[in-house]
Design a protein around this motif. Structure first.
Motif, PDB file in Angstrom:
ATOM      1  N   ASP A 373     -49.094  31.324 -52.682  1.00 36.36           N
ATOM      2  CA  ASP A 373     -48.680  30.443 -53.768  1.00 36.36           C
ATOM      3  C   ASP A 373     -47.736  29.331 -53.320  1.00 36.36           C
ATOM      4  O   ASP A 373     -47.180  28.606 -54.130  1.00 36.36           O
ATOM      5  N   THR A 374     -47.573  29.193 -51.992  1.00 36.35           N
ATOM      6  CA  THR A 374     -46.776  28.075 -51.477  1.00 36.35           C
ATOM      7  C   THR A 374     -47.579  27.338 -50.403  1.00 36.35           C
ATOM      8  O   THR A 374     -48.561  27.864 -49.850  1.00 36.35           O
ATOM      9  N   ALA A 375     -47.117  26.125 -50.090  1.00 32.75           N
ATOM     10  CA  ALA A 375     -47.834  25.284 -49.128  1.00 32.75           C
ATOM     11  C   ALA A 375     -47.881  25.929 -47.749  1.00 32.75           C
ATOM     12  O   ALA A 375     -48.944  26.004 -47.112  1.00 32.75           O
ATOM     13  N   LYS A 376     -46.735  26.438 -47.269  1.00 31.82           N
ATOM     14  CA  LYS A 376     -46.686  27.005 -45.913  1.00 31.82           C
ATOM     15  C   LYS A 376     -47.500  28.294 -45.818  1.00 31.82           C
ATOM     16  O   LYS A 376     -48.058  28.598 -44.761  1.00 31.82           O
ATOM     17  N   ALA A 377     -47.567  29.042 -46.927  1.00 33.35           N
ATOM     18  CA  ALA A 377     -48.364  30.275 -46.928  1.00 33.35           C
ATOM     19  C   ALA A 377     -49.835  29.961 -46.676  1.00 33.35           C
ATOM     20  O   ALA A 377     -50.534  30.698 -45.975  1.00 33.35           O
ATOM     21  N   VAL A 378     -50.301  28.840 -47.221  1.00 35.33           N
ATOM     22  CA  VAL A 378     -51.693  28.423 -47.007  1.00 35.33           C
ATOM     23  C   VAL A 378     -51.871  27.880 -45.598  1.00 35.33           C
ATOM     24  O   VAL A 378     -52.827  28.225 -44.891  1.00 35.33           O
ATOM     25  N   LEU A 379     -50.917  27.045 -45.172  1.00 38.86           N
ATOM     26  CA  LEU A 379     -51.031  26.402 -43.859  1.00 38.86           C
ATOM     27  C   LEU A 379     -50.948  27.413 -42.718  1.00 38.86           C
ATOM     28  O   LEU A 379     -51.437  27.141 -41.613  1.00 38.86           O
ATOM     29  N   ASP A 380     -50.328  28.568 -42.959  1.00 41.40           N
ATOM     30  CA  ASP A 380     -50.200  29.604 -41.927  1.00 41.40           C
ATOM     31  C   ASP A 380     -51.513  30.336 -41.684  1.00 41.40           C
ATOM     32  O   ASP A 380     -51.631  31.102 -40.719  1.00 41.40           O
ATOM     33  N   LYS A 381     -52.512  30.139 -42.550  1.00 42.01           N
ATOM     34  CA  LYS A 381     -53.779  30.869 -42.440  1.00 42.01           C
ATOM     35  C   LYS A 381     -54.837  30.035 -41.725  1.00 42.01           C
ATOM     36  O   LYS A 381     -54.792  28.806 -41.718  1.00 42.01           O
ATOM     37  N   ASP A 382     -55.808  30.723 -41.141  1.00 45.35           N
ATOM     38  CA  ASP A 382     -56.958  30.050 -40.526  1.00 45.35           C
ATOM     39  C   ASP A 382     -57.959  29.671 -41.613  1.00 45.35           C
ATOM     40  O   ASP A 382     -58.126  30.401 -42.601  1.00 45.35           O
ATOM     41  N   VAL A 383     -58.634  28.552 -41.388  1.00 45.30           N
ATOM     42  CA  VAL A 383     -59.629  28.092 -42.361  1.00 45.30           C
ATOM     43  C   VAL A 383     -60.724  29.141 -42.547  1.00 45.30           C
ATOM     44  O   VAL A 383     -61.140  29.447 -43.668  1.00 45.30           O
ATOM     45  N   SER A 384     -61.185  29.710 -41.448  1.00 44.80           N
ATOM     46  CA  SER A 384     -62.269  30.706 -41.523  1.00 44.80           C
ATOM     47  C   SER A 384     -61.838  31.929 -42.340  1.00 44.80           C
ATOM     48  O   SER A 384     -62.637  32.502 -43.102  1.00 44.80           O
ATOM     49  N   ASP A 385     -60.581  32.318 -42.171  1.00 41.14           N
ATOM     50  CA  ASP A 385     -60.053  33.469 -42.934  1.00 41.14           C
ATOM     51  C   ASP A 385     -60.039  33.143 -44.424  1.00 41.14           C
ATOM     52  O   ASP A 385     -60.412  33.980 -45.268  1.00 41.14           O
ATOM     53  N   LEU A 386     -59.616  31.943 -44.783  1.00 39.78           N
ATOM     54  CA  LEU A 386     -59.559  31.536 -46.181  1.00 39.78           C
ATOM     55  C   LEU A 386     -60.947  31.425 -46.804  1.00 39.78           C
ATOM     56  O   LEU A 386     -61.130  31.712 -47.987  1.00 39.78           O
ATOM     57  N   VAL A 387     -61.927  30.999 -45.998  1.00 39.44           N
ATOM     58  CA  VAL A 387     -63.304  30.915 -46.505  1.00 39.44           C
ATOM     59  C   VAL A 387     -63.804  32.295 -46.897  1.00 39.44           C
ATOM     60  O   VAL A 387     -64.461  32.481 -47.923  1.00 39.44           O
ATOM     61  N   GLN A 388     -63.470  33.301 -46.076  1.00 41.65           N
ATOM     62  CA  GLN A 388     -63.913  34.670 -46.347  1.00 41.65           C
ATOM     63  C   GLN A 388     -63.195  35.284 -47.554  1.00 41.65           C
ATOM     64  O   GLN A 388     -63.794  36.043 -48.322  1.00 41.65           O
ATOM     65  N   ARG A 389     -61.931  34.957 -47.733  1.00 39.29           N
ATOM     66  CA  ARG A 389     -61.111  35.632 -48.754  1.00 39.29           C
ATOM     67  C   ARG A 389     -61.107  34.931 -50.110  1.00 39.29           C
ATOM     68  O   ARG A 389     -60.629  35.489 -51.092  1.00 39.29           O
ATOM     69  N   THR A 390     -61.615  33.707 -50.172  1.00 37.18           N
ATOM     70  CA  THR A 390     -61.646  32.982 -51.446  1.00 37.18           C
ATOM     71  C   THR A 390     -63.078  32.559 -51.772  1.00 37.18           C
ATOM     72  O   THR A 390     -63.981  32.715 -50.961  1.00 37.18           O
ATOM     73  N   ASP A 391     -63.245  32.005 -52.947  1.00 41.56           N
ATOM     74  CA  ASP A 391     -64.553  31.469 -53.351  1.00 41.56           C
ATOM     75  C   ASP A 391     -64.628  29.961 -53.098  1.00 41.56           C
ATOM     76  O   ASP A 391     -65.390  29.251 -53.749  1.00 41.56           O
TER      77      ASP A 391
END
Length: 410
Positions: A373-391
């Motif tokens: 829920d914060t900018a740095k929390a998102v930026l700390d993640k890999d794009v591929s990881d976010l693709v898998q965990r979100t829609d």
């Protein structure tokens, strides 16, 4: 006696519905008086004598004797010559009582009278059922599955009363078979025409509260009080409990050894995850407890806006938010505060909601669902990881990250 067939037809309903004597006589008299009004224009001068135990009924018409040729209302008056056919010593001005046989009303009137009688019985029965279930609103009730439809399950209780369990009042994991017993609370009762419509719910918070009363003796006895219940049916619930006796641990008593006491409730609700929380009047402590299983470092309140900022260690944030954001949402409903989560030790971070002008709200919600829920929390993640965990699509995630990075580069 031609009266008997009509009375006997009524007796079937009387025996079946157990209508009391006073009500029985009132219904009978009302039906017959309606028939007399249709036939004679008025029922004011009729006496109706009913003996429901014997199945007997008498109707008497009272008229005043007038001289021959002076009858103006043949329902209220009778000529002297006609009166003397009944009793030869009648005189002008006297009252004459004459029994009216049902056959005098005519065959069509008798059939209508019987139908009206049946209708009044059903109307009385429906009114009784309505009052009975109106008193049961908010209480647990058990009924048997009779018919399964696409939008609702139709239940019947032991007395044959129809109860509706709509699809949106069912727990998502509910699966019913014809003939099995179902528990829920009576949520509402309405009269549709003359028929009561009884609605059952298994998703209402009150159902969970009543299950606590049924399954936990200390709650039933009033030693433990259920202060508030919030639910996402079939997923998660939070129940705040309190005890006025310091010797009783309300949470321990409700959960039982290794969850033994609450297990039956969890099973009834389709394995809904239930957090039992000690209630307190201290809002900061209550919010901290409500966010369990997360361990809260600090709570800051704004009582005017009912807003709370909760600081946690980074590894506790996902626990506080929970799967699908359920935990933090229920904590807010339980405490009455809108809760924002801050990460301890993270400097110069920015809430994602601050970017609502540039990033669509539904995209921000997708990140929040997985605890970001914060900018740095998102930026700390890999794009591929976010693709898998979100829609979210990969391109969308990259666009969001570019907007967030620009904030810190500025």
């Amino acid at each position: 006696m031609e009266n008997l067939a009509l009375i006997e037809s009524f007796s079937e309903f009387k025996d079946d519905k157990l209508i009391d004597r006073v009500t029985l006589m009132a219904i009978l008299e009302e039906v017959f008086r309606n028939a007399l009004k249709k036939k004679f224009g008025s029922d004011d001068n009729f006496d109706i004598i009913i003996n429901p135990d014997k199945g007997d009924l008498e109707i008497w018409r009272n008229r005043i004797v007038v001289a021959d040729g002076e009858v103006e209302d043949d329902n209220q008056e009778i000529s002297l010559s006609e009166a003397r056919k009944i009793e030869p010593d009648f005189e002008v001005g006297e009252d004459v009582s004459e029994e009216v046989k049902l056959i005098d009303l005519g065959r069509r009137s008798i059939l209508a009278l019987r139908q009206n009688l049946i209708s009044k019985i059903h109307e009385h029965d429906n009114t009784t059922i309505y009052k009975q279930f109106k008193d049961l609103v908010g209480e647990i009730y058990t009924a048997e599955v009779h018919h399964i439809r696409h939008k609702a399950v139709i239940l019947l209780d032991d007395e044959g009363n129809e109860i509706i369990l709509p699809k949106d009042k069912q727990i998502p994991s509910d699966f019913f078979r014809k003939g099995e017993n179902v528990r829920g609370i009576i949520e509402s009762v309405e009269l549709k025409g003359n028929k009561p419509m009884i609605i059952m719910s298994r998703t209402a918070p009150e159902f969970l509260e009543k299950l606590f009363e049924q399954e936990i003796p200390e709650v039933f006895d009033g030693l433990i009080t259920v202060k508030k219940v919030v639910r996402i049916p079939g997923e998660k619930a939070k129940v705040a409990v309190d005890s006025y006796d310091d010797r009783i641990d309300p949470v321990g008593a409700c959960v039982g050894m290794k969850g033994s006491r609450i297990h039956g409730i969890v099973r009834e609700l389709g394995n809904e995850n239930i957090d039992v929380i000690n209630f307190t009047n201290n809002p900061q402590l209550f919010i901290s407890r409500a966010l369990s299983p997360a361990r809260v470092t600090q709570v800051s309140l704004n009582d005017e806006t009912m807003h709370a900022e909760v600081t946690l260690k980074p590894e506790e944030v996902s626990k506080a938010i929970g799967k699908g954001g359920f935990n933090i949402r229920l904590a807010g409903q339980l405490t009455g505060y809108e809760i924002d989560v801050l990460r301890e030790g993270v400097e110069e971070d920015v809430e994602l909601t601050e970017f609502s002008d540039e990033i669509e709200s539904w995209i921000i919600e997708e990140f929040k669902k997985i605890g970001l829920d914060t900018a740095k929390a998102v930026l700390d993640k890999d794009v591929s990881d976010l693709v898998q965990r979100t829609d979210l699509e990969e391109e969308t995630i990259k666009d969001v990250m570019a907007i967030l990075r620009a904030e810190f580069e500025d």
